[in-house]
Design a protein around this motif. Structure first.
Motif, PDB file in Angstrom:
ATOM      1  N   GLY A 127       1.079  -0.817  -0.037  1.00 44.74           N
ATOM      2  CA  GLY A 127      -0.217   0.229   0.598  1.00 44.74           C
ATOM      3  C   GLY A 127       0.577   1.240  -0.112  1.00 44.74           C
ATOM      4  O   GLY A 127       0.002   2.855   0.001  1.00 44.74           O
ATOM      5  N   LEU A 187       0.282  -5.609   4.598  1.00 42.61           N
ATOM      6  CA  LEU A 187      -0.836  -5.656   4.514  1.00 42.61           C
ATOM      7  C   LEU A 187      -1.943  -6.790   5.521  1.00 42.61           C
ATOM      8  O   LEU A 187      -2.182  -6.466   6.310  1.00 42.61           O
ATOM      9  CB  LEU A 187      -1.564  -4.021   3.530  1.00 42.61           C
ATOM     10  CG  LEU A 187      -0.647  -3.142   3.526  1.00 42.61           C
ATOM     11  CD1 LEU A 187      -1.160  -2.486   2.476  1.00 42.61           C
ATOM     12  CD2 LEU A 187      -1.038  -2.321   5.308  1.00 42.61           C
ATOM     13  N   ALA A 269      -8.273  10.648   4.196  1.00 42.84           N
ATOM     14  CA  ALA A 269      -8.091   9.683   4.433  1.00 42.84           C
ATOM     15  C   ALA A 269     -10.048   9.486   4.840  1.00 42.84           C
ATOM     16  O   ALA A 269      -9.816   9.491   5.446  1.00 42.84           O
ATOM     17  CB  ALA A 269      -6.776   9.686   5.561  1.00 42.84           C
ATOM     18  N   THR A 271     -11.086   5.551   7.203  1.00 42.52           N
ATOM     19  CA  THR A 271     -10.978   4.092   7.599  1.00 42.52           C
ATOM     20  C   THR A 271     -12.002   3.690   7.273  1.00 42.52           C
ATOM     21  O   THR A 271     -12.990   3.183   6.558  1.00 42.52           O
ATOM     22  CB  THR A 271     -11.478   4.106   8.933  1.00 42.52           C
ATOM     23  OG1 THR A 271     -10.432   5.402   9.192  1.00 42.52           O
ATOM     24  CG2 THR A 271     -11.525   3.086   9.956  1.00 42.52           C
ATOM     25  N   PRO A 275      -7.850  -2.563   2.895  1.00 37.96           N
ATOM     26  CA  PRO A 275      -6.977  -1.101   2.080  1.00 37.96           C
ATOM     27  C   PRO A 275      -7.598  -1.190   0.538  1.00 37.96           C
ATOM     28  O   PRO A 275      -8.233  -1.714   0.019  1.00 37.96           O
ATOM     29  CB  PRO A 275      -5.371  -1.349   2.417  1.00 37.96           C
ATOM     30  CG  PRO A 275      -6.108  -3.325   1.525  1.00 37.96           C
ATOM     31  CD  PRO A 275      -7.179  -4.018   3.275  1.00 37.96           C
ATOM     32  N   VAL A 285      -0.985   4.025   1.779  1.00 38.58           N
ATOM     33  CA  VAL A 285      -2.524   2.894   3.587  1.00 38.58           C
ATOM     34  C   VAL A 285      -1.767   2.502   4.389  1.00 38.58           C
ATOM     35  O   VAL A 285      -0.468   2.238   4.520  1.00 38.58           O
ATOM     36  CB  VAL A 285      -2.870   1.583   2.877  1.00 38.58           C
ATOM     37  CG1 VAL A 285      -3.336   1.008   3.697  1.00 38.58           C
ATOM     38  CG2 VAL A 285      -3.610   1.657   1.355  1.00 38.58           C
ATOM     39  N   HIS A 288      -3.923   0.075  11.020  1.00 38.92           N
ATOM     40  CA  HIS A 288      -4.391   1.465  11.309  1.00 38.92           C
ATOM     41  C   HIS A 288      -3.816   0.494  13.015  1.00 38.92           C
ATOM     42  O   HIS A 288      -3.723  -0.130  13.327  1.00 38.92           O
ATOM     43  CB  HIS A 288      -5.905   1.102  11.027  1.00 38.92           C
ATOM     44  CG  HIS A 288      -7.065   2.438  11.531  1.00 38.92           C
ATOM     45  ND1 HIS A 288      -6.987   3.053  13.086  1.00 38.92           N
ATOM     46  CD2 HIS A 288      -7.898   3.198  11.484  1.00 38.92           C
ATOM     47  CE1 HIS A 288      -7.465   4.234  12.626  1.00 38.92           C
ATOM     48  NE2 HIS A 288      -7.998   3.950  11.636  1.00 38.92           N
ATOM     49  N   TYR A 294      -7.996  -0.400   8.146  1.00 41.01           N
ATOM     50  CA  TYR A 294      -6.685   0.788   7.175  1.00 41.01           C
ATOM     51  C   TYR A 294      -7.262   1.422   7.691  1.00 41.01           C
ATOM     52  O   TYR A 294      -8.184   2.690   7.283  1.00 41.01           O
ATOM     53  CB  TYR A 294      -6.337   0.615   6.013  1.00 41.01           C
ATOM     54  CG  TYR A 294      -5.926  -1.731   6.507  1.00 41.01           C
ATOM     55  CD1 TYR A 294      -4.792  -2.516   6.430  1.00 41.01           C
ATOM     56  CD2 TYR A 294      -7.326  -2.670   6.357  1.00 41.01           C
ATOM     57  CE1 TYR A 294      -4.304  -3.534   6.224  1.00 41.01           C
ATOM     58  CE2 TYR A 294      -6.445  -4.083   6.433  1.00 41.01           C
ATOM     59  CZ  TYR A 294      -5.600  -4.160   6.540  1.00 41.01           C
ATOM     60  OH  TYR A 294      -5.250  -5.405   6.115  1.00 41.01           O
ATOM     61  N   THR A 295      -6.327   3.056   7.452  1.00 37.29           N
ATOM     62  CA  THR A 295      -6.422   4.102   7.052  1.00 37.29           C
ATOM     63  C   THR A 295      -5.566   4.565   5.709  1.00 37.29           C
ATOM     64  O   THR A 295      -4.499   4.323   5.551  1.00 37.29           O
ATOM     65  CB  THR A 295      -5.731   4.923   8.206  1.00 37.29           C
ATOM     66  OG1 THR A 295      -6.211   5.908   7.221  1.00 37.29           O
ATOM     67  CG2 THR A 295      -4.467   4.809   8.535  1.00 37.29           C
ATOM     68  N   SER A 296      -6.295   4.736   4.198  1.00 42.74           N
ATOM     69  CA  SER A 296      -6.251   4.432   2.898  1.00 42.74           C
ATOM     70  C   SER A 296      -6.251   6.323   2.812  1.00 42.74           C
ATOM     71  O   SER A 296      -7.249   6.564   3.865  1.00 42.74           O
ATOM     72  CB  SER A 296      -7.424   3.297   2.248  1.00 42.74           C
ATOM     73  OG  SER A 296      -7.003   2.404   2.602  1.00 42.74           O
TER      74      SER A 296
END
Length: 503
Positions: A127, A187, A269, A271, A275, A285, A288, A294-296
């Motif tokens: 990511g 990831l 971003a 949540t 991802p 990405v 989290h 994940y935070t993308s």
């Protein structure tokens, strides 16, 4: 009452914040430090500046809030990403200055890596959507090629917040969110990917152990206690990278919650439980704080730093920063949407992966003899919002978000800028009491969970109290939609010109 200290280690400085055990902000202290620009693409900071200012900020925070060290239940850090701090086997810092996230010296190393590794496979696994030379793995390749003695002496490589954790506790480790910016993190597996280290020619054991973001990694040592004013034995949580801490502090772990961070660089971003990966537009990405989330994000490299350039070069006649920004807000408010035909491209620090070229240079367009300073100031605000709107469209093509946008960071203080964002995004823009404290609140939440004061993150949305909602105006939005067509074409033209511009 138990209290928590959160450290937000940013590009521009360190903010130490005091929170109650319920997550209420009680006090904070901010201290700037220098960024050093050397050879082309070299962008460095001094880790000991971070540490010395953490010590000073902690003492000032305790004194100004009339708090005692014994009241502090735990501390945690949010740290700026993609930093490479070399530590020797006997625990010494090996370099006075280290490359930070926007250092892009490893261009050749990135090219070399992808002669041995399929780029799309690497991106889809990690990511890591920013330029590959930003990531730790290529910075280590550069170190091995250009500073072989330093590479040989390096026992572990640490991120920014991990270095401060080490100075506090003597423990060498990282968390999944920071590790996911090393360029070698899987990831889906939430662990290092050995094949990527092998392709880079970097030994696997140089990367630190990964521990949960909200775990206690150790306690404040006697030496660190003397320097910071904290009590010896104070628990230290592992903490997380700034993107993850801000995502956590920006209303928690709910699916589809989005925010815009309006700081030196800026990103949008969201949540999610998966991802967001796209090889064409390359969102970046991070893992989290909670496994399985994940935070993308999509980003621009120049936002607050470009607005600061406008301040420094066009508004030198004001007394201090606060007066200047207040005056700039008044200037912008007095100019109609569209800035009398002036557009601003904010890419003064180059283009991100979501923009058409890393070599983009910024500029104004549409100037005439009647153009005023006020026009230029408003155009700079609009240009930053347009650049982010272009990245927002990329994110919206990949996922859905809640139909309101929380804005946080320094730029969120400006009411006129929030309205510009509402009109350009065509979304309601929320400002809450958390404001610039999102990353700090996220770090405090990690500390609260690590210390057992909290059980999960469900109370974070309750801490947010809406202070204002800026609703999009249909007429202004219609104008901006037309200007965005021009902006996108101009952006593409600037990218093409950058490729033929003499170096």
């Amino acid at each position: 009452m138990k209290k928590l200290i959160a450290y937000d280690l940013g590009t521009g400085g360190i903010k130490a914040s005091l929170f109650s055990e319920k997550g209420t902000s009680l006090a904070d202290v901010f201290i700037q430090y220098d960024t050093l620009f050397g050879a082309e693409h070299f962008v460095e900071q001094r880790p000991m500046d971070w540490w010395n200012h953490v010590c000073t900020a902690t003492r000032q925070l305790l004194a100004s809030s009339n708090s005692t060290a014994s009241e502090i239940a735990g501390v945690a850090l949010s740290g700026h990403s993609l930093v490479a701090v070399p530590i020797s086997r006997d625990g010494k810092l090996l370099a006075e200055q280290v490359p930070i996230w926007c250092d892009m010296r490893a261009t050749q190393e990135a090219r070399e890596l992808f002669t041995r590794l399929d780029y799309n496979q690497w991106y889809c696994t990690t990511g890591n959507g920013d330029p590959a030379e930003c990531y730790t793995i290529t910075k280590l390749m550069w170190m091995k090629n250009h500073q072989p003695d330093l590479y040989a002496d390096t026992y572990k490589i640490l991120g920014s917040k991990d270095f401060i954790n080490y100075m506090l506790t003597g423990v060498l480790c990282t968390d999944p969110s920071y590790a996911s910016g090393f360029g070698v993190f899987h990831l889906n597996h939430w662990d290092y990917e050995p094949a990527f280290m092998e392709a880079a020619g970097i030994r696997p054991d140089i990367f630190p152990e990964i521990r949960p973001s909200d775990s206690i990694i150790g306690t404040v040592t006697a030496k660190a206690a003397r320097l910071t004013g904290l009590a010896e034995g104070t628990p230290v949580a592992c903490g997380a990278v700034d993107n993850t801490c801000m995502a956590l502090g920006a209303r928690g772990m709910d699916e589809g919650v989005a925010y815009t961070s309006l700081g030196s660089s800026s990103w949008i971003a969201v949540t999610s439980s998966k991802p967001i990966i796209d090889t064409a537009t390359r969102p970046f990405v991070f893992a989290h704080a909670q496994k399985g989330y994940y935070t993308s994000a999509v980003s621009i490299f120049s936002a607050g730093n470009s607005f600061r350039w406008v301040r420094d070069n066009l508004c030198r006649d004001f007394d201090d920063d606060t007066d200047t920004y207040d005056a700039m807000n008044r200037m912008a408010e007095g100019v109609p949407a569209g800035s009398h035909g002036v557009l601003f491209n904010p890419t003064l620090a180059g283009g991100s992966a979501q923009e058409p070229s890393p070599d983009l240079k910024g500029g104004f367009m549409g100037l005439s003899l009647g153009t005023t300073r006020e026009d230029l100031v408003r155009a700079s605000m609009e240009g930053i919002a347009m650049a982010l709107r272009c990245t927002l469209d990329i994110l919206l093509s990949q996922t859905t978000i809640n139909r309101e946008m929380l804005i946080c960071g320094g730029g969120s203080k400006s009411a006129v800028w929030r309205q510009i964002f509402a009109d350009i995004y065509n979304l309601p823009i929320l400002k809450t009491n958390v404001d610039q404290d999102a990353a700090s609140l996220g770090a405090a939440a990690l500390a609260a969970n690590a210390c057992g004061l909290w059980s999960g993150y469900g109370q974070i949305p309750l801490i947010h109290k809406v202070e204002s909602i800026s609703m999009p105006d249909p007429e202004r939005n219609a104008l901006y939609e037309k200007l965005l067509v021009v902006y996108r074409q101009w952006n593409q033209n600037l990218a093409e010109l950058a490729n033929i511009m003499p170096k």
